[in-house]
Design a protein around this motif. Sequence first.
Motif, PDB file in Angstrom:
ATOM      1  N   GLN A   1      24.426  31.515  44.076  1.00 19.39           N
ATOM      2  CA  GLN A   1      25.836  31.747  43.772  1.00 19.39           C
ATOM      3  C   GLN A   1      25.997  32.007  42.284  1.00 19.39           C
TER       4      GLN A   1
ATOM      5  N   LYS B   1      28.818  33.204  39.109  1.00 13.45           N
ATOM      6  CA  LYS B   1      30.172  33.459  38.612  1.00 13.45           C
ATOM      7  C   LYS B   1      29.991  34.213  37.302  1.00 13.45           C
TER       8      LYS B   1
ATOM      9  N   THR C   1      34.542  37.224  38.672  1.00 16.52           N
ATOM     10  CA  THR C   1      34.609  36.273  37.556  1.00 16.52           C
ATOM     11  C   THR C   1      35.508  35.085  37.876  1.00 16.52           C
ATOM     12  N   ALA C   2      36.283  35.194  38.968  1.00 18.28           N
ATOM     13  CA  ALA C   2      37.268  34.149  39.270  1.00 18.28           C
ATOM     14  C   ALA C   2      36.623  32.945  39.931  1.00 18.28           C
ATOM     15  N   ASP C   3      35.524  33.194  40.652  1.00 24.30           N
ATOM     16  CA  ASP C   3      34.905  32.095  41.371  1.00 24.30           C
ATOM     17  C   ASP C   3      33.432  32.432  41.627  1.00 24.30           C
ATOM     18  N   PHE C   4      32.719  31.472  42.210  1.00 29.90           N
ATOM     19  CA  PHE C   4      31.340  31.715  42.593  1.00 29.90           C
ATOM     20  C   PHE C   4      31.299  32.554  43.871  1.00 29.90           C
ATOM     21  N   HIS C   5      30.347  33.485  43.924  1.00 37.02           N
ATOM     22  CA  HIS C   5      30.072  34.249  45.150  1.00 37.02           C
ATOM     23  C   HIS C   5      28.566  34.272  45.353  1.00 37.02           C
TER      24      HIS C   5
ATOM     25  N   ASP D   1      28.138  37.592  49.657  1.00 38.45           N
ATOM     26  CA  ASP D   1      28.891  36.725  50.572  1.00 38.45           C
ATOM     27  C   ASP D   1      28.584  37.054  52.031  1.00 38.45           C
TER      28      ASP D   1
END
Length: 285
Positions: free
Chosen positions: A73, A75, A138-142, A158
Amino acid sequence: MANYSTIISPLLVISLLVAASASNLNQDFDITWGDGRAKIINNGELLTLSLDKASGSGFQSRNEYLFGSIDMQLKLVPGNSAGTVHAYYLSSKGSTWDEIDFEFLGNLSGDPYTLHTNVFSQGKGNREQQFHLWFDPTADFHTYSILWNPQRIVFSVDGTPIREFKNAESKGVPFPKDQPMRIYSSLWNADDWATRGGLVKTDWTQAPFTASYRNFNDDKACVWSSGASSCGSSSSSTGSPWLSEELDTAKQNRLKWVQDNYMIYNYCTDAKRFPQGLPPECNMS
Ligand SMILES: *[C@@H]1O[C@H](CO)[C@@H](O)[C@H](O)[C@H]1NC(C)=O
Protein backbone atom coordinates in the motif's frame (compact mmCIF):
# COMPACT_ATOMS: atom_id res chain seq x y z
CA MET A 1 -16.32 -6.73 37.04
CA ALA A 2 -16.35 -10.46 36.65
CA ASN A 3 -17.41 -10.03 33.07
CA TYR A 4 -14.29 -8.15 32.12
CA SER A 5 -12.22 -11.23 31.52
CA THR A 6 -14.73 -12.69 29.09
CA ILE A 7 -14.97 -9.37 27.26
CA ILE A 8 -11.29 -8.66 27.14
CA SER A 9 -9.89 -12.01 26.20
CA PRO A 10 -11.53 -12.31 22.76
CA LEU A 11 -10.35 -8.78 22.02
CA LEU A 12 -6.85 -9.70 23.06
CA VAL A 13 -6.89 -12.76 20.86
CA ILE A 14 -8.05 -10.68 17.89
CA SER A 15 -5.40 -8.02 18.43
CA LEU A 16 -2.69 -10.65 18.75
CA LEU A 17 -3.83 -12.23 15.49
CA VAL A 18 -3.81 -8.86 13.74
CA ALA A 19 -0.36 -8.12 15.10
CA ALA A 20 0.92 -11.47 13.89
CA SER A 21 -0.40 -11.03 10.37
CA ALA A 22 0.67 -7.40 9.89
CA SER A 23 3.98 -7.17 8.08
CA ASN A 24 6.99 -5.82 9.88
CA LEU A 25 8.71 -3.62 7.34
CA ASN A 26 11.90 -3.77 9.43
CA GLN A 27 12.13 -7.48 8.66
CA ASP A 28 11.37 -7.18 4.96
CA PHE A 29 13.33 -4.10 3.86
CA ASP A 30 16.62 -2.25 4.23
CA ILE A 31 16.91 1.48 3.80
CA THR A 32 19.64 1.86 1.19
CA TRP A 33 20.16 5.57 0.70
CA GLY A 34 19.03 9.07 1.64
CA ASP A 35 20.97 9.73 4.83
CA GLY A 36 18.03 9.54 7.27
CA ARG A 37 15.39 10.69 4.79
CA ALA A 38 13.89 7.19 4.70
CA LYS A 39 12.42 5.83 7.91
CA ILE A 40 10.65 2.76 9.19
CA ILE A 41 8.44 3.78 12.11
CA ASN A 42 5.52 2.61 14.30
CA ASN A 43 7.16 -0.74 15.11
CA GLY A 44 7.67 -1.57 11.46
CA GLU A 45 4.14 -0.70 10.33
CA LEU A 46 4.99 2.35 8.27
CA LEU A 47 7.83 3.28 5.95
CA THR A 48 8.30 6.83 4.71
CA LEU A 49 10.55 8.14 1.96
CA SER A 50 11.32 11.80 1.69
CA LEU A 51 12.95 14.14 -0.75
CA ASP A 52 14.42 17.59 -0.24
CA LYS A 53 16.67 19.76 -2.34
CA ALA A 54 19.80 17.89 -1.22
CA SER A 55 18.66 14.29 -1.75
CA GLY A 56 15.93 11.73 -2.21
CA SER A 57 15.85 8.34 -0.51
CA GLY A 58 15.20 4.66 -1.12
CA PHE A 59 14.94 1.12 0.16
CA GLN A 60 15.15 -2.44 -1.09
CA SER A 61 13.79 -5.82 -0.05
CA ARG A 62 15.95 -8.30 1.83
CA ASN A 63 14.44 -11.14 -0.16
CA GLU A 64 14.91 -11.92 -3.79
CA TYR A 65 11.91 -13.44 -5.53
CA LEU A 66 11.38 -15.67 -8.52
CA PHE A 67 7.67 -15.18 -9.24
CA GLY A 68 5.12 -13.87 -6.83
CA SER A 69 1.94 -12.00 -6.17
CA ILE A 70 3.16 -9.05 -4.16
CA ASP A 71 1.11 -6.24 -2.63
CA MET A 72 2.11 -2.93 -1.11
CA GLN A 73 0.00 0.00 0.00
CA LEU A 74 1.31 3.41 -1.01
CA LYS A 75 0.24 6.94 -0.31
CA LEU A 76 1.88 9.36 -2.71
CA VAL A 77 3.33 12.84 -2.18
CA PRO A 78 0.38 15.24 -1.70
CA GLY A 79 -0.07 18.80 -2.92
CA ASN A 80 2.26 20.23 -5.50
CA SER A 81 4.42 17.19 -6.27
CA ALA A 82 5.36 18.22 -9.82
CA GLY A 83 8.93 17.19 -10.61
CA THR A 84 9.04 14.38 -8.05
CA VAL A 85 9.23 10.81 -9.26
CA HIS A 86 8.54 7.84 -7.14
CA ALA A 87 9.44 4.34 -8.31
CA TYR A 88 8.37 0.99 -6.91
CA TYR A 89 9.72 -1.93 -8.91
CA LEU A 90 11.19 -5.40 -9.10
CA SER A 91 14.59 -5.81 -10.70
CA SER A 92 17.29 -8.40 -11.17
CA LYS A 93 20.97 -7.57 -11.56
CA GLY A 94 23.52 -7.48 -14.37
CA SER A 95 23.57 -6.15 -17.93
CA THR A 96 20.75 -8.39 -19.15
CA TRP A 97 18.47 -7.66 -16.24
CA ASP A 98 14.72 -8.10 -15.95
CA GLU A 99 12.55 -5.42 -14.40
CA ILE A 100 8.86 -4.77 -13.64
CA ASP A 101 8.15 -1.09 -12.96
CA PHE A 102 5.59 1.10 -11.35
CA GLU A 103 6.59 4.79 -11.49
CA PHE A 104 4.55 7.69 -10.23
CA LEU A 105 5.13 11.10 -11.77
CA GLY A 106 3.96 13.93 -9.52
CA ASN A 107 1.98 16.89 -10.75
CA LEU A 108 0.73 20.32 -9.73
CA SER A 109 -1.96 20.38 -7.02
CA GLY A 110 -5.22 19.19 -8.49
CA ASP A 111 -3.63 17.78 -11.66
CA PRO A 112 -3.44 14.02 -12.01
CA TYR A 113 -0.43 11.89 -11.26
CA THR A 114 0.83 9.76 -14.12
CA LEU A 115 1.26 6.09 -13.31
CA HIS A 116 3.96 4.80 -15.61
CA THR A 117 4.59 1.07 -16.13
CA ASN A 118 7.30 -0.80 -17.98
CA VAL A 119 8.61 -4.34 -18.38
CA PHE A 120 12.26 -5.11 -19.14
CA SER A 121 13.42 -8.53 -20.20
CA GLN A 122 17.10 -9.28 -20.66
CA GLY A 123 17.99 -5.60 -20.46
CA LYS A 124 15.44 -4.41 -23.01
CA GLY A 125 12.50 -2.23 -22.02
CA ASN A 126 10.70 0.29 -24.27
CA ARG A 127 7.36 -1.20 -23.24
CA GLU A 128 5.75 1.75 -21.52
CA GLN A 129 2.10 2.09 -20.71
CA GLN A 130 0.90 5.11 -18.75
CA PHE A 131 -2.31 5.77 -16.87
CA HIS A 132 -4.18 8.32 -14.88
CA LEU A 133 -5.92 6.98 -11.79
CA TRP A 134 -9.63 6.98 -10.96
CA PHE A 135 -8.94 8.36 -7.48
CA ASP A 136 -6.57 10.78 -5.77
CA PRO A 137 -3.52 8.61 -4.88
CA THR A 138 -2.33 11.19 -2.34
CA ALA A 139 -5.47 11.26 -0.18
CA ASP A 140 -5.14 7.76 1.20
CA PHE A 141 -3.31 4.46 0.92
CA HIS A 142 -4.05 2.28 -2.13
CA THR A 143 -2.79 -1.19 -2.95
CA TYR A 144 -0.39 -1.62 -5.85
CA SER A 145 0.20 -5.23 -6.83
CA ILE A 146 2.39 -7.19 -9.16
CA LEU A 147 1.41 -10.71 -10.17
CA TRP A 148 4.41 -12.34 -11.82
CA ASN A 149 4.19 -15.94 -12.90
CA PRO A 150 5.69 -17.85 -15.84
CA GLN A 151 2.75 -16.97 -18.14
CA ARG A 152 2.09 -13.32 -17.38
CA ILE A 153 2.83 -10.14 -15.47
CA VAL A 154 -0.25 -8.29 -14.21
CA PHE A 155 -0.11 -4.81 -12.69
CA SER A 156 -3.10 -4.07 -10.43
CA VAL A 157 -4.35 -1.15 -8.39
CA ASP A 158 -6.77 -1.94 -5.55
CA GLY A 159 -7.38 -5.32 -7.15
CA THR A 160 -8.21 -3.84 -10.56
CA PRO A 161 -5.80 -5.02 -13.24
CA ILE A 162 -4.44 -2.10 -15.29
CA ARG A 163 -1.97 -3.95 -17.47
CA GLU A 164 -1.22 -7.49 -18.51
CA PHE A 165 2.09 -8.43 -20.14
CA LYS A 166 1.81 -11.96 -21.46
CA ASN A 167 4.61 -14.40 -22.04
CA ALA A 168 5.34 -14.08 -25.78
CA GLU A 169 8.34 -16.39 -25.96
CA SER A 170 6.55 -18.25 -28.76
CA LYS A 171 7.00 -15.04 -30.79
CA GLY A 172 10.66 -14.73 -29.83
CA VAL A 173 10.16 -12.19 -27.05
CA PRO A 174 12.20 -13.00 -23.93
CA PHE A 175 10.12 -13.21 -20.74
CA PRO A 176 11.44 -12.64 -17.22
CA LYS A 177 11.52 -16.10 -15.71
CA ASP A 178 15.08 -17.09 -14.87
CA GLN A 179 16.50 -14.21 -12.87
CA PRO A 180 15.40 -13.57 -9.28
CA MET A 181 14.39 -10.00 -8.56
CA ARG A 182 14.47 -7.77 -5.54
CA ILE A 183 11.96 -5.02 -4.73
CA TYR A 184 13.31 -1.48 -4.90
CA SER A 185 11.70 1.85 -4.24
CA SER A 186 12.90 5.41 -4.30
CA LEU A 187 11.74 8.99 -4.38
CA TRP A 188 13.82 11.53 -6.25
CA ASN A 189 13.75 14.76 -8.21
CA ALA A 190 13.33 14.51 -11.98
CA ASP A 191 12.06 17.93 -12.94
CA ASP A 192 14.44 17.83 -15.91
CA TRP A 193 12.15 15.33 -17.69
CA ALA A 194 9.15 14.16 -15.68
CA THR A 195 7.01 17.24 -16.24
CA ARG A 196 6.57 16.99 -20.02
CA GLY A 197 10.25 17.59 -20.70
CA GLY A 198 10.98 19.84 -17.73
CA LEU A 199 8.14 22.32 -18.30
CA VAL A 200 7.36 22.59 -14.58
CA LYS A 201 10.11 22.83 -11.95
CA THR A 202 9.98 21.26 -8.51
CA ASP A 203 8.70 23.78 -5.95
CA TRP A 204 11.26 23.37 -3.17
CA THR A 205 9.27 25.61 -0.83
CA GLN A 206 7.00 22.51 -0.45
CA ALA A 207 9.91 20.24 0.61
CA PRO A 208 10.36 17.81 2.18
CA PHE A 209 8.15 15.69 -0.06
CA THR A 210 7.03 12.47 1.61
CA ALA A 211 5.50 9.22 0.39
CA SER A 212 4.38 6.40 2.70
CA TYR A 213 4.19 2.62 2.54
CA ARG A 214 2.44 0.00 4.63
CA ASN A 215 0.87 -3.49 4.61
CA PHE A 216 3.48 -5.19 2.47
CA ASN A 217 2.43 -8.73 1.60
CA ASP A 218 4.69 -11.31 0.00
CA ASP A 219 2.92 -14.38 1.42
CA LYS A 220 2.25 -15.51 -2.13
CA ALA A 221 5.74 -15.35 -3.55
CA CYS A 222 8.68 -17.62 -4.23
CA VAL A 223 11.63 -16.53 -2.17
CA TRP A 224 14.99 -17.21 -3.76
CA SER A 225 17.76 -18.37 -1.54
CA SER A 226 21.05 -20.15 -2.30
CA GLY A 227 20.03 -21.05 -5.83
CA ALA A 228 16.59 -22.44 -5.01
CA SER A 229 13.16 -20.94 -4.61
CA SER A 230 10.50 -21.76 -2.05
CA CYS A 231 6.94 -20.72 -2.77
CA GLY A 232 4.46 -19.59 -0.14
CA SER A 233 3.83 -21.30 3.14
CA SER A 234 4.97 -24.91 3.07
CA SER A 235 1.99 -25.96 5.22
CA SER A 236 -0.42 -25.17 2.37
CA SER A 237 -1.82 -28.28 0.76
CA THR A 238 -3.33 -26.31 -2.11
CA GLY A 239 0.05 -25.36 -3.53
CA SER A 240 0.50 -21.94 -5.10
CA PRO A 241 -2.47 -21.26 -7.41
CA TRP A 242 -1.18 -17.77 -8.22
CA LEU A 243 1.72 -19.44 -10.08
CA SER A 244 -0.74 -20.25 -12.86
CA GLU A 245 -3.29 -17.51 -12.19
CA GLU A 246 -4.91 -15.83 -15.16
CA LEU A 247 -7.45 -13.05 -15.46
CA ASP A 248 -11.03 -14.28 -15.17
CA THR A 249 -13.77 -12.61 -17.21
CA ALA A 250 -14.61 -10.08 -14.51
CA LYS A 251 -10.98 -9.03 -14.26
CA GLN A 252 -10.61 -8.86 -18.03
CA ASN A 253 -13.60 -6.50 -18.08
CA ARG A 254 -12.02 -4.33 -15.39
CA LEU A 255 -8.76 -4.27 -17.34
CA LYS A 256 -10.61 -3.14 -20.46
CA TRP A 257 -12.42 -0.43 -18.45
CA VAL A 258 -9.08 0.96 -17.25
CA GLN A 259 -7.45 0.73 -20.66
CA ASP A 260 -10.43 2.42 -22.35
CA ASN A 261 -10.80 5.21 -19.82
CA TYR A 262 -7.51 5.82 -18.03
CA MET A 263 -4.68 4.79 -20.32
CA ILE A 264 -2.84 7.84 -21.65
CA TYR A 265 0.05 6.15 -23.45
CA ASN A 266 0.54 2.69 -24.93
CA TYR A 267 3.74 1.76 -26.77
CA CYS A 268 1.73 -0.86 -28.64
CA THR A 269 -0.23 1.81 -30.48
CA ASP A 270 2.72 4.15 -31.07
CA ALA A 271 3.38 3.22 -34.70
CA LYS A 272 5.56 6.31 -35.27
CA ARG A 273 7.99 5.06 -32.68
CA PHE A 274 8.34 1.64 -34.31
CA PRO A 275 8.66 2.31 -38.05
CA GLN A 276 9.79 -1.32 -38.60
CA GLY A 277 6.53 -2.56 -37.06
CA LEU A 278 5.13 -2.84 -33.57
CA PRO A 279 6.92 -5.20 -31.15
CA PRO A 280 5.67 -8.81 -31.57
CA GLU A 281 4.05 -9.02 -28.11
CA CYS A 282 1.69 -6.23 -29.19
CA ASN A 283 -0.08 -8.64 -31.54
CA MET A 284 -1.07 -11.14 -28.85
CA SER A 285 -4.83 -11.56 -28.53
C1 LIG B 1 -0.10 16.92 -15.17
O1 LIG B 1 -1.43 17.30 -15.45
C2 LIG B 1 -1.59 17.78 -16.77
C3 LIG B 1 -3.00 18.35 -16.89
O2 LIG B 1 -3.98 17.36 -16.71
C4 LIG B 1 -1.32 16.63 -17.75
O3 LIG B 1 -1.46 17.07 -19.09
C5 LIG B 1 0.09 16.13 -17.53
O4 LIG B 1 0.33 14.98 -18.33
C6 LIG B 1 0.34 15.76 -16.08
N1 LIG B 1 1.76 15.51 -15.90
C7 LIG B 1 2.21 14.43 -15.31
C8 LIG B 1 3.68 14.34 -15.15
O5 LIG B 1 1.48 13.55 -14.92
